[in-house]
Design a protein around this motif. Structure first.
Motif, PDB file in Angstrom:
ATOM      1  N   LEU A  11       0.845  -1.184   0.000  1.00 41.52           N
ATOM      2  CA  LEU A  11       0.000   0.000   0.000  1.00 41.52           C
ATOM      3  C   LEU A  11       0.885   1.240   0.000  1.00 41.52           C
ATOM      4  CD1 LEU A  11      -2.619  -0.929   2.740  1.00 41.52           C
ATOM      5  CD2 LEU A  11      -2.984  -0.855   0.283  1.00 41.52           C
ATOM      6  N   GLY A  12       0.499   2.217  -0.734  1.00 44.91           N
ATOM      7  CA  GLY A  12       1.166   3.518  -0.711  1.00 44.91           C
ATOM      8  C   GLY A  12       0.250   4.509  -0.026  1.00 44.91           C
ATOM      9  N   VAL A  13       0.671   5.068   1.071  1.00 42.17           N
ATOM     10  CA  VAL A  13      -0.160   5.995   1.834  1.00 42.17           C
ATOM     11  C   VAL A  13      -0.047   7.372   1.201  1.00 42.17           C
ATOM     12  CG1 VAL A  13      -0.577   7.034   4.081  1.00 42.17           C
ATOM     13  CG2 VAL A  13       0.196   4.664   3.935  1.00 42.17           C
ATOM     14  N   LEU A  14      -1.190   7.897   0.775  1.00 43.29           N
ATOM     15  CA  LEU A  14      -1.215   9.218   0.159  1.00 43.29           C
ATOM     16  C   LEU A  14      -1.714  10.282   1.125  1.00 43.29           C
ATOM     17  CD1 LEU A  14      -2.698   8.250  -3.315  1.00 43.29           C
ATOM     18  CD2 LEU A  14      -0.305   8.580  -2.692  1.00 43.29           C
ATOM     19  N   GLN A  15      -2.666   9.928   1.969  1.00 44.36           N
ATOM     20  CA  GLN A  15      -3.238  10.843   2.947  1.00 44.36           C
ATOM     21  C   GLN A  15      -3.554  10.060   4.211  1.00 44.36           C
ATOM     22  OE1 GLN A  15      -4.393  14.259   2.721  1.00 44.36           O
ATOM     23  NE2 GLN A  15      -3.141  14.441   0.895  1.00 44.36           N
ATOM     24  N   VAL A  16      -3.528  10.747   5.347  1.00 36.97           N
ATOM     25  CA  VAL A  16      -3.937  10.161   6.617  1.00 36.97           C
ATOM     26  C   VAL A  16      -5.165  10.936   7.075  1.00 36.97           C
ATOM     27  CG1 VAL A  16      -3.284   9.733   9.001  1.00 36.97           C
ATOM     28  CG2 VAL A  16      -1.576   9.534   7.200  1.00 36.97           C
ATOM     29  N   TYR A  17      -6.255  10.218   7.341  1.00 38.82           N
ATOM     30  CA  TYR A  17      -7.505  10.835   7.754  1.00 38.82           C
ATOM     31  C   TYR A  17      -7.749  10.517   9.223  1.00 38.82           C
ATOM     32  CZ  TYR A  17     -12.438  12.059   7.853  1.00 38.82           C
ATOM     33  OH  TYR A  17     -13.640  12.623   8.162  1.00 38.82           O
ATOM     34  N   ASP A  18      -7.945  11.562  10.048  1.00 39.29           N
ATOM     35  CA  ASP A  18      -8.188  11.360  11.471  1.00 39.29           C
ATOM     36  C   ASP A  18      -9.158  12.425  11.960  1.00 39.29           C
ATOM     37  OD1 ASP A  18      -7.916  10.357  14.082  1.00 39.29           O
ATOM     38  OD2 ASP A  18      -6.295  11.766  14.517  1.00 39.29           O
ATOM     39  N   GLU A  19     -10.308  12.005  12.431  1.00 41.20           N
ATOM     40  CA  GLU A  19     -11.315  12.875  13.015  1.00 41.20           C
ATOM     41  C   GLU A  19     -11.650  14.085  12.138  1.00 41.20           C
ATOM     42  OE1 GLU A  19     -10.198  13.934  16.979  1.00 41.20           O
ATOM     43  OE2 GLU A  19     -10.070  11.843  17.640  1.00 41.20           O
ATOM     44  N   GLY A  20     -11.846  13.845  10.867  1.00 40.41           N
ATOM     45  CA  GLY A  20     -12.239  14.911   9.960  1.00 40.41           C
ATOM     46  C   GLY A  20     -11.090  15.714   9.387  1.00 40.41           C
ATOM     47  N   ASN A  21      -9.863  15.401   9.737  1.00 39.66           N
ATOM     48  CA  ASN A  21      -8.701  16.125   9.223  1.00 39.66           C
ATOM     49  C   ASN A  21      -7.878  15.200   8.343  1.00 39.66           C
ATOM     50  OD1 ASN A  21      -9.304  18.462  10.741  1.00 39.66           O
ATOM     51  ND2 ASN A  21      -8.342  17.549  12.530  1.00 39.66           N
ATOM     52  N   ALA A  22      -7.331  15.751   7.276  1.00 41.94           N
ATOM     53  CA  ALA A  22      -6.463  14.980   6.384  1.00 41.94           C
ATOM     54  C   ALA A  22      -5.040  15.498   6.542  1.00 41.94           C
ATOM     55  CB  ALA A  22      -6.917  15.125   4.942  1.00 41.94           C
ATOM     56  N   PHE A  23      -4.101  14.566   6.697  1.00 42.61           N
ATOM     57  CA  PHE A  23      -2.703  14.911   6.898  1.00 42.61           C
ATOM     58  C   PHE A  23      -1.851  14.245   5.836  1.00 42.61           C
ATOM     59  CE2 PHE A  23      -4.655  14.790  11.135  1.00 42.61           C
ATOM     60  CZ  PHE A  23      -4.417  16.088  11.558  1.00 42.61           C
ATOM     61  N   SER A  24      -0.664  14.763   5.633  1.00 43.42           N
ATOM     62  CA  SER A  24       0.280  14.117   4.728  1.00 43.42           C
ATOM     63  C   SER A  24       0.855  12.879   5.404  1.00 43.42           C
ATOM     64  CB  SER A  24       1.404  15.095   4.348  1.00 43.42           C
ATOM     65  OG  SER A  24       2.150  15.432   5.482  1.00 43.42           O
ATOM     66  N   PRO A  25       1.391  11.938   4.658  1.00 42.24           N
ATOM     67  CA  PRO A  25       1.870  10.687   5.264  1.00 42.24           C
ATOM     68  C   PRO A  25       3.117  10.841   6.138  1.00 42.24           C
ATOM     69  CG  PRO A  25       2.172  10.644   2.879  1.00 42.24           C
ATOM     70  CD  PRO A  25       1.433  11.894   3.210  1.00 42.24           C
ATOM     71  N   ASP A  26       3.777  11.989   6.103  1.00 43.06           N
ATOM     72  CA  ASP A  26       4.981  12.149   6.928  1.00 43.06           C
ATOM     73  C   ASP A  26       4.663  12.256   8.424  1.00 43.06           C
ATOM     74  OD1 ASP A  26       3.827  14.626   6.607  1.00 43.06           O
ATOM     75  OD2 ASP A  26       5.740  15.711   6.592  1.00 43.06           O
ATOM     76  N   VAL A  27       3.375  12.429   8.802  1.00 43.94           N
ATOM     77  CA  VAL A  27       3.025  12.423  10.225  1.00 43.94           C
ATOM     78  C   VAL A  27       3.179  11.027  10.819  1.00 43.94           C
ATOM     79  CG1 VAL A  27       1.451  14.378  10.033  1.00 43.94           C
ATOM     80  CG2 VAL A  27       0.556  12.062   9.860  1.00 43.94           C
ATOM     81  N   LEU A  28       3.261  10.018   9.976  1.00 42.85           N
ATOM     82  CA  LEU A  28       3.449   8.645  10.447  1.00 42.85           C
ATOM     83  C   LEU A  28       4.910   8.330  10.733  1.00 42.85           C
ATOM     84  CD1 LEU A  28       1.016   6.815   8.024  1.00 42.85           C
ATOM     85  CD2 LEU A  28       0.596   7.495  10.381  1.00 42.85           C
ATOM     86  N   ASP A  29       5.815   9.201  10.308  1.00 39.55           N
ATOM     87  CA  ASP A  29       7.243   8.989  10.551  1.00 39.55           C
ATOM     88  C   ASP A  29       7.572   9.425  11.975  1.00 39.55           C
ATOM     89  OD1 ASP A  29       7.533   8.144   7.957  1.00 39.55           O
ATOM     90  OD2 ASP A  29       8.078  10.139   7.213  1.00 39.55           O
ATOM     91  N   ILE A  30       7.645   8.464  12.860  1.00 42.33           N
ATOM     92  CA  ILE A  30       7.957   8.739  14.254  1.00 42.33           C
ATOM     93  C   ILE A  30       9.328   8.158  14.544  1.00 42.33           C
ATOM     94  CG2 ILE A  30       7.260   8.350  16.644  1.00 42.33           C
ATOM     95  CD1 ILE A  30       4.406   7.999  15.613  1.00 42.33           C
ATOM     96  N   SER A  31      10.219   8.983  15.057  1.00 41.63           N
ATOM     97  CA  SER A  31      11.574   8.514  15.335  1.00 41.63           C
ATOM     98  C   SER A  31      11.615   7.763  16.657  1.00 41.63           C
ATOM     99  CB  SER A  31      12.560   9.685  15.366  1.00 41.63           C
ATOM    100  OG  SER A  31      12.328  10.478  16.495  1.00 41.63           O
ATOM    101  N   GLU A  32      12.679   7.033  16.832  1.00 42.68           N
ATOM    102  CA  GLU A  32      12.858   6.269  18.066  1.00 42.68           C
ATOM    103  C   GLU A  32      13.030   7.201  19.263  1.00 42.68           C
ATOM    104  OE1 GLU A  32      16.046   3.028  19.641  1.00 42.68           O
ATOM    105  OE2 GLU A  32      15.408   2.855  17.572  1.00 42.68           O
ATOM    106  N   ASP A  33      13.653   8.350  19.036  1.00 37.53           N
ATOM    107  CA  ASP A  33      13.832   9.321  20.117  1.00 37.53           C
ATOM    108  C   ASP A  33      12.491   9.834  20.638  1.00 37.53           C
ATOM    109  OD1 ASP A  33      16.582   9.114  19.947  1.00 37.53           O
ATOM    110  OD2 ASP A  33      16.761  10.805  18.557  1.00 37.53           O
TER     111      ASP A  33
END
Length: 138
Positions: A11-33
């Motif tokens: 799957l290629g994530v193009l948008q992230v939808y959460d509670e009526g808001n659409a975000f770019s897929p880079d919000v899923l990039d969470i670092s170990e820190d």
């Protein structure tokens, strides 16, 4: 033989939808820190609440043991009860002058370092004071 080659699907994530808001897929990039920081904050909160309500949990047990040992030390200092590990502490309290010989050396080193820092700050202030505009005696 059957003209089959290995392949993969994904799957290629193009948008992230959460509670009526659409975000770019880079919000899923969470670092170990970031994960470690959040995890540490949660453990600290658990330990604080556990200590406040006097309910032992795994994060708070170390703090409870250290606090209990501090209480035992204070009782031992005030009474005649003693064991080999506390005799040095009682001696330090009874004779602070015997252990104070190292303190002036450390204090002298700190004052020398502070004096050097102040001299550098004054030098920088004098250099930045010119600003290239020329002075009265230039």
């Amino acid at each position: 033989m059957l003209n089959i080659s290995p392949f993969t699907y994904g799957l290629g994530v193009l948008q992230v939808y959460d509670e009526g808001n659409a975000f770019s897929p880079d919000v899923l990039d969470i670092s170990e820190d970031q994960l470690l920081k959040t995890f540490t904050s949660a453990i600290t909160t658990i330990a604080s609440v556990s200590l406040a309500i006097n309910f032992p949990t795994l994060p708070s047990i170390i703090h409870s043991l250290v606090n209990s040992y501090k209480k035992v030390l204070s009782v031992a200092i005030e009474t005649e009860y003693s064991w080999p590990e506390i005799t040095e502490l009682k001696d330090r309290i009874a004779n602070p002058d015997a252990y104070a010989s190292a303190a002036p050396v450390a204090a002298a080193a700190e004052t020398k370092a502070e004096a050097k820092e102040e001299a550098k700050e004054e030098e920088e202030a004098e250099e930045s004071g010119d600003e290239g505009f020329g002075g009265l005696f230039d």
